[in-house]
Design a protein around this motif. Structure first.
Motif, PDB file in Angstrom:
ATOM      1  N   MET A   1      57.957  49.309  27.528  1.00  0.00           N
ATOM      2  CA  MET A   1      57.117  48.503  28.425  1.00  0.00           C
ATOM      3  C   MET A   1      56.988  47.074  27.922  1.00  0.00           C
ATOM      4  O   MET A   1      57.356  46.757  26.791  1.00  0.00           O
ATOM      5  CB  MET A   1      55.739  49.138  28.573  1.00  0.00           C
ATOM      6  N   ASN A   2      56.458  46.226  28.777  1.00  0.00           N
ATOM      7  CA  ASN A   2      56.225  44.827  28.465  1.00  0.00           C
ATOM      8  C   ASN A   2      55.318  44.700  27.228  1.00  0.00           C
ATOM      9  O   ASN A   2      54.314  45.404  27.133  1.00  0.00           O
ATOM     10  CB  ASN A   2      55.556  44.172  29.679  1.00  0.00           C
TER      11      ASN A   2
ATOM     12  N   LYS B   1      53.228  42.548  26.448  1.00  0.00           N
ATOM     13  CA  LYS B   1      51.853  42.091  26.723  1.00  0.00           C
ATOM     14  C   LYS B   1      50.885  43.266  26.815  1.00  0.00           C
ATOM     15  O   LYS B   1      49.691  43.122  26.629  1.00  0.00           O
ATOM     16  CB  LYS B   1      51.818  41.322  28.052  1.00  0.00           C
ATOM     17  N   CYS B   2      51.431  44.449  27.152  1.00  0.00           N
ATOM     18  CA  CYS B   2      50.581  45.627  27.324  1.00  0.00           C
ATOM     19  C   CYS B   2      50.670  46.502  26.073  1.00  0.00           C
ATOM     20  O   CYS B   2      51.740  46.989  25.730  1.00  0.00           O
ATOM     21  CB  CYS B   2      51.040  46.398  28.555  1.00  0.00           C
ATOM     22  N   GLU B   3      49.557  46.673  25.394  1.00  0.00           N
ATOM     23  CA  GLU B   3      49.547  47.460  24.152  1.00  0.00           C
ATOM     24  C   GLU B   3      49.804  48.936  24.397  1.00  0.00           C
ATOM     25  O   GLU B   3      50.481  49.606  23.638  1.00  0.00           O
ATOM     26  CB  GLU B   3      48.201  47.316  23.452  1.00  0.00           C
ATOM     27  N   SER B   4      49.207  49.467  25.421  1.00  0.00           N
ATOM     28  CA  SER B   4      49.333  50.900  25.681  1.00  0.00           C
ATOM     29  C   SER B   4      48.937  51.196  27.114  1.00  0.00           C
ATOM     30  O   SER B   4      48.283  50.398  27.767  1.00  0.00           O
ATOM     31  CB  SER B   4      48.414  51.680  24.747  1.00  0.00           C
ATOM     32  N   LEU B   5      49.356  52.356  27.573  1.00  0.00           N
ATOM     33  CA  LEU B   5      48.986  52.816  28.913  1.00  0.00           C
ATOM     34  C   LEU B   5      47.808  53.771  28.799  1.00  0.00           C
ATOM     35  O   LEU B   5      47.559  54.344  27.736  1.00  0.00           O
ATOM     36  CB  LEU B   5      50.161  53.563  29.541  1.00  0.00           C
TER      37      LEU B   5
END
Lengths: 241, 241
Positions: A220-221, A223-227
């Protein structure tokens, strides 16, 4: 038709204990709210009794207790429950299937419910709950699973022992890990697989990761630490099962 | 150091109005809770002021108001907020990018937050909210997005008009639909794409579906009627973007 009107009624007082996990475990029973879940419980053969308001008709072949709405509310966590509830016996555990999802201490009931729903959607055979996972029969879990917990084998186990057992039986055991894992798109699909997802904050415990055959992550991108864990688990199941 | 102790303090009373959507819209401001979101707001250049308890130190170059915990609680929906909050100006809308996610009346704040988080993870350029979508600046949306709303362009539009516009500009416009759609694994990936997902109960409105170029669905076990909308949207984004 006898209608229970008193909040102090002995039977109602007894049933209201089922709002507490300790008593659910002791009596091996749980409560479901609303027509949809009552019907699913009936189809699954675990519906023992219906509790309903007089105006709510129901044609299932199960014993009924009629109560006022005030009394019914005593059996619910919600402020405005639907006018029908079911008292159910807990669902018995079945043998472990080939596609196994192991939950290591999931805490949020909404997340567990969502995961159960997605597990049915993507053909998981068995969900294993670690001993510290939120209680399956918590009302929010039941609600957010949309009745799907009736359609899947859910068992409770000590995960450490279970993983050893699964590895002996030839399962490919995969842990989720943000760093150092393989992209889920590159994981081999085998007949017997077990996927372990971890707690919302802490992820899968180190000692459990140490026992895995391989690790996986979702690309994933940065910028996103986690979902959200419900989302991440669902994507993994979508891709692998 | 002046510490505001009175719940009737004029400034605090004014700020507490930001708990209501009408006033957030009127003043073009919103509140974030906790160090993580305050820091993200600062980095995004929208942090106007910090409200904090005296014991909570903070080294950002922004004006501060020091209050007791009782006063701070007046600005929060949660019972035990963190001891720091930020007053922010709303984030300005940017131009629509190539990868667009359109939300047709999503109602649950947790779902919107989850979708924003996944949209950042899977490289969506712009999220479009229909006029009846839950307010972006609702505290639960902000919390469940884990600060990701600072990292993506989110705009509010009349969807019908927008879809016409996007089609004129050559976007491939896809609606989600349980029946009669194409499996998301078989959808062509184009440079300019817009995906529309619908309300939790009702799905995408018929009139909007009528305008789409194509329809998509997620293949799943028939025992499961539908996925949680946050999960479904995330899987679609994972697969297509």
């Amino acid at each position: 038709m006898e209608i229970i009107k008193s909040l102090d009624n002995k039977k109602i007082k007894g049933l209201s204990k089922l709002l507490i996990k300790k008593y659910r475990d002791l009596e091996n029973k749980f409560i479901v709210e609303g027509e949809h879940l009552v019907l699913e419980a009936y189809k699954a053969g675990v519906l023992l009794e219906i509790i309903r308001c007089p105006e709510y008709e129901c044609n299932l072949n199960v014993s009924e207790t009629i109560v006022t709405y005030e009394v019914l509310k005593k059996l619910s966590f919600t402020k405005t429950p639907q006018k029908i509830m079911g008292i159910c016996k807990k669902i018995s555990e079945k043998e472990i299937g080939n596609k196994v999802l192991i939950l290591d201490d999931i805490q949020d009931p909404g997340n567990l419910g969502t995961i159960i729903r997605s597990a049915v959607a993507f053909n998981v055979d068995t969900i294993v709950l670690s001993s510290n996972t939120v209680d399956l029969y918590n009302d929010k879990v039941l609600r957010s699973s949309e009745g799907m917990f009736f359609h899947i084998n859910i068992i409770k186990r000590d995960i450490n022992n279970l993983i050893k057992e699964l590895k002996d039986k030839g399962y490919y055991v995969l842990g989720t890990k943000v760093d150092g894992g393989k992209d889920i798109r590159k994981i081999a699909h085998t007949e017997k697989m077990a996927i372990i997802v971890g707690n919302e904050g802490a992820g899968v415990k180190e000692e459990i990761l140490d026992m895995c055959d391989d690790y996986l992550y979702i690309a994933m991108n940065l910028k996103c630490e986690s979902l959200n864990v419900g989302v991440a688990t669902s994507i993994i199941l979508y891709e692998l099962f």
